[in-house]
Design a protein around this motif. Structure first.
Motif, PDB file in Angstrom:
ATOM      1  N   ARG A 453       0.870  -1.187   0.000  1.00 39.48           N
ATOM      2  CA  ARG A 453       0.000   0.000   0.000  1.00 39.48           C
ATOM      3  C   ARG A 453       0.912   1.244   0.000  1.00 39.48           C
ATOM      4  N   ILE A 455       0.304   4.427  -0.879  1.00 44.44           N
ATOM      5  CA  ILE A 455      -0.296   5.733  -0.614  1.00 44.44           C
ATOM      6  C   ILE A 455      -0.548   5.876   0.885  1.00 44.44           C
ATOM      7  N   PHE A 458      -5.932   8.720   1.486  1.00 42.86           N
ATOM      8  CA  PHE A 458      -6.715   8.963   0.265  1.00 42.86           C
ATOM      9  C   PHE A 458      -8.112   9.443   0.626  1.00 42.86           C
ATOM     10  N   GLU A 480       1.844  14.538  -2.431  1.00 41.46           N
ATOM     11  CA  GLU A 480       1.843  13.250  -3.131  1.00 41.46           C
ATOM     12  C   GLU A 480       1.467  12.088  -2.217  1.00 41.46           C
ATOM     13  N   ASP A 481       1.677  12.275  -0.917  1.00 46.20           N
ATOM     14  CA  ASP A 481       1.361  11.188   0.020  1.00 46.20           C
ATOM     15  C   ASP A 481      -0.090  11.231   0.496  1.00 46.20           C
ATOM     16  N   LYS A 483      -3.513  11.901  -0.921  1.00 49.17           N
ATOM     17  CA  LYS A 483      -4.273  12.045  -2.160  1.00 49.17           C
ATOM     18  C   LYS A 483      -5.701  12.488  -1.836  1.00 49.17           C
ATOM     19  N   MET A 497      -8.050   2.772  -5.404  1.00 46.36           N
ATOM     20  CA  MET A 497      -7.281   3.744  -4.626  1.00 46.36           C
ATOM     21  C   MET A 497      -7.364   3.440  -3.130  1.00 46.36           C
ATOM     22  N   LYS A 500      -5.021   0.610  -2.265  1.00 48.60           N
ATOM     23  CA  LYS A 500      -3.594   0.958  -2.339  1.00 48.60           C
ATOM     24  C   LYS A 500      -3.163   1.883  -1.200  1.00 48.60           C
ATOM     25  N   SER A 501      -4.093   2.303  -0.376  1.00 50.50           N
ATOM     26  CA  SER A 501      -3.803   3.293   0.654  1.00 50.50           C
ATOM     27  C   SER A 501      -3.729   2.650   2.037  1.00 50.50           C
ATOM     28  N   LYS A 560      -1.232  15.121   7.929  1.00 50.29           N
ATOM     29  CA  LYS A 560      -0.111  14.284   7.504  1.00 50.29           C
ATOM     30  C   LYS A 560       0.839  14.020   8.669  1.00 50.29           C
TER      31      LYS A 560
END
Length: 620
Positions: A453, A455, A458, A480-481, A483, A497, A500-501, A560
């Motif tokens: 994963r 990402i 998201f 970019e991290d 989304k 998506m 993948k996160s 983040k």
């Protein structure tokens, strides 16, 4: 001179003789005593105490005269002997004023008027059925054989039979039937009452192995009435719930889950108390019964959407109506009562679009509650405390407010579990919003392991409500991290998506609930909850902090940094725990144990355990 005249002449000397005085004087006193005793018309002894009053002149006594003792008061129509003051004092020395027999007799004679002025004996009222305490080891039988011949009312004679009780009373000189209250001991023999032209009325509190009375030479079939407390069905249900509460408390204090289960045993920090949850769930499967009111017609009632963002509303209604385990057709055995209306269907078929007039929906709900409250006793019995409604629509909480008892007392199962709008976690239940576009979860469940994963976080969604604009303002196309999209670019799949996160951002929209929470759990992505006043689904059982991240709205700019501060090891634990609790959010056809359908039922079950219902109608 005739013989009898000679005899009389021989016994009548002209002058008194000492011998004559010795013979005559005792005879005079003896005859006077016998006359006085015979005037009462009854024969008594200390073994059978009467309710005596003070000596009263015969001329002043009437059938309505009250005979009062220190213990009881009753109205009698029997006659008392005439006494002077000195005789009254001597009489009271022989016959005490009040001799209490037993508390059962005190109840009998103080609560009812034994006699009346009719020509037939008075019937024994229902109050005397409470003579014996219901909690005694062996409840006594009350035998009441009654036979009469239309004579005037009788004197009251209370008889207590002991081990040395004498032979039965002989009542002479009376044309009425006596009423005898007898407390019978073991091996007591039948009484025989003579000298009366009518049959007596005997009320007997019988001991074990007592036999039927034999009165005037004929067997009288006794009427036996068992003394026991009649509990209502509601009282039985509440007694059962009390035992269940005790069992759950016991399980909550156990170390480790000691309850076996062939399917699934809840364990781990994802549960506030896995043992208590498991015990409660197993008892629910065995005993929980729900009565569904059959009134109402589709599409507003007994129907709901199954392929939309509000799909859980329709799915639950359809599943509970087909459920043979939890649904009962007998309301007397139900622990909870379901109001099967769909707010989503009302918005679709009753509400006029863009009219901003919710009045038709309001009137529909009020009319329905008035219908079932007038037809059944259960709503008024608890004032809705054991009734529940279910709604995933944003207007669900508002709709419930039109019925005050439903809003304040009822169990409201809502997707929109917002405490700032009246949601009360103590009685209301939160359930998940699941967007089933195709009506099933095929293709939505599953995802790669954490190492695959790339990402960090998201989100993709429209600008609904006050929180999403803040999220997009700080993170849309800026990292970019992280989304964050309002609309996904062409070629990107929303579900791919998510898979993948590592973290899936789940902000509230117009309302606090979001289908992204369940979508993230399905995809194996750790949910990031951003909302105010939101109670997550099944939070009474699940510890959301163990498999999700909660971020206050004020911390959106630091999103983040917050996510990166979580160690990789901790993230993997949260992701793994999310996979374990996923079964509680899965939609199955037919339902499977511990899935979302059963978790909704368990939420209602817990709320029902939290209240004790008393029939308010019986207390008024």
């Amino acid at each position: 001179m005739k013989d009898w005249d000679k005899a009389s002449f021989c016994w009548a000397p002209s002058s008194p003789s000492p011998k004559l005085l010795v013979v005559v004087v005792p005879l005079v006193f003896l005859s006077g005593f016998l006359c006085m005793e015979g005037s009462s018309g009854t024969s008594t002894s200390s073994d059978y105490p009467l309710l005596w009053g003070a000596g009263t002149p015969c001329s002043s006594f009437s059938p309505a005269t009250k005979i009062t003792t220190t213990e009881t008061t009753s109205v009698a129509s029997m006659r008392l002997p005439c006494f002077s003051t000195e005789e009254s004092e001597r009489h009271l020395e022989t016959h005490p004023k009040a001799v209490p027999l037993h508390h059962v007799q005190e109840t009998l004679w103080s609560d009812i008027s034994i006699f009346n002025q009719s020509s037939s004996p008075q019937m024994v009222p229902a109050e005397i059925l409470q003579l014996q305490s219901p909690d005694e080891r062996n409840q006594e039988d009350l035998r009441i054989p009654i036979n009469h011949h239309g004579h005037d009312v009788a004197p009251a004679v209370m008889k207590e039979a002991g081990e040395d009780s004498k032979s039965a009373e002989r009542l002479n000189g009376s044309g009425v039937a006596p009423i005898i209250t007898k407390v019978a001991e073991e091996d007591s023999k039948s009484d025989r009452i003579n000298g009366s032209n009518v049959d007596p009325v005997i009320m007997k509190v019988a001991e074990e192995n007592s036999k039927s009375e034999r009165i005037n030479g004929s067997d009288v079939a006794p009427t036996i009435i068992k003394m026991q407390k009649n509990h209502t069905q509601l009282e039985r249900l509440e007694a059962g719930l009390a035992k269940i509460r005790a069992a759950i408390r016991e399980a909550a204090h156990q170390k480790g889950n000691q309850t076996s289960d062939f399917d699934y045993v809840p364990e781990g920090p994802m549960y506030w108390n896995a043992q208590a949850f498991h015990r409660s769930y197993l008892v629910m499967e065995k005993q929980f019964k729900i009565f569904i009111y059959e009134e109402g017609e589709p599409p507003l009632f007994h129907d709901g959407p199954c392929r939309s963002i509000y799909s859980m509303e329709g799915n639950f209604i359809h599943q509970i109506e087909m459920d043979k385990r939890f649904r009962t057709r007998n309301p007397e055995e139900a622990y909870a009562f379901f109001l099967p209306f769909s707010v989503t269907q009302m918005v679709r078929f009753v509400y006029v679009p863009n009219s901003h007039d919710i009045g038709p929906i309001k009137q529909t709900v009020i009319d329905y509650v008035n219908l079932i409250a007038g037809k059944y006793p259960y709503w008024n019995r608890s004032l809705a405390a054991d009734h529940f409604m279910l709604s995933c629509h944003d207007w669900g909480p508002l709709t419930s407010s039109y019925v005050p008892h439903l809003y304040k007392n009822g169990i409201r199962v809502l997707c929109n579990a917002n405490t700032s709008e009246g949601f009360n976690p103590a009685k209301d239940a939160s359930f998940p919003e699941i967007n089933l576009r195709t009506g099933e979860t095929k293709g939505l469940i599953g995802g790669p392991p954490p190492s695959c994963r790339p990402i960090l976080a998201f989100f993709a969604g429209g600008l609904h409500g006050p929180i999403r604009p803040l999220l997009l303002e700080h993170w849309k196309n800026k990292d970019e991290d992280v989304k964050v999209y309002e609309y996904l670019p062409k070629g990107l799949s929303y579900y791919d998506m998510m898979k993948k996160s590592k973290y899936c951002i789940c902000p509230s929209g117009y309302e606090v609930a979001s289908p992204r929470i369940v979508e993230a759990i399905y995809a194996g992505c750790v949910p990031v909850l951003i909302s105010d006043h939101y109670v997550p689904p099944f939070s009474d059982v699940l510890n959301w902090k163990s498999f999700s991240v909660e971020v206050p709205v004020s911390e959106i700019p630091n999103l983040k940094r917050i996510l990166l501060s979580i160690p990789t090891r901790q993230y993997k634990r949260m992701q793994r725990r999310g996979l374990k609790v996923r079964r509680h959010f899965e939609v199955n056809f037919p339902p499977k144990r511990f899935d979302v359908y059963h978790m909704i039922l368990h939420s209602v079950w817990l709320r029902r355990l939290n209240v004790r219902i008393h029939d308010l109608r019986l207390q008024s």
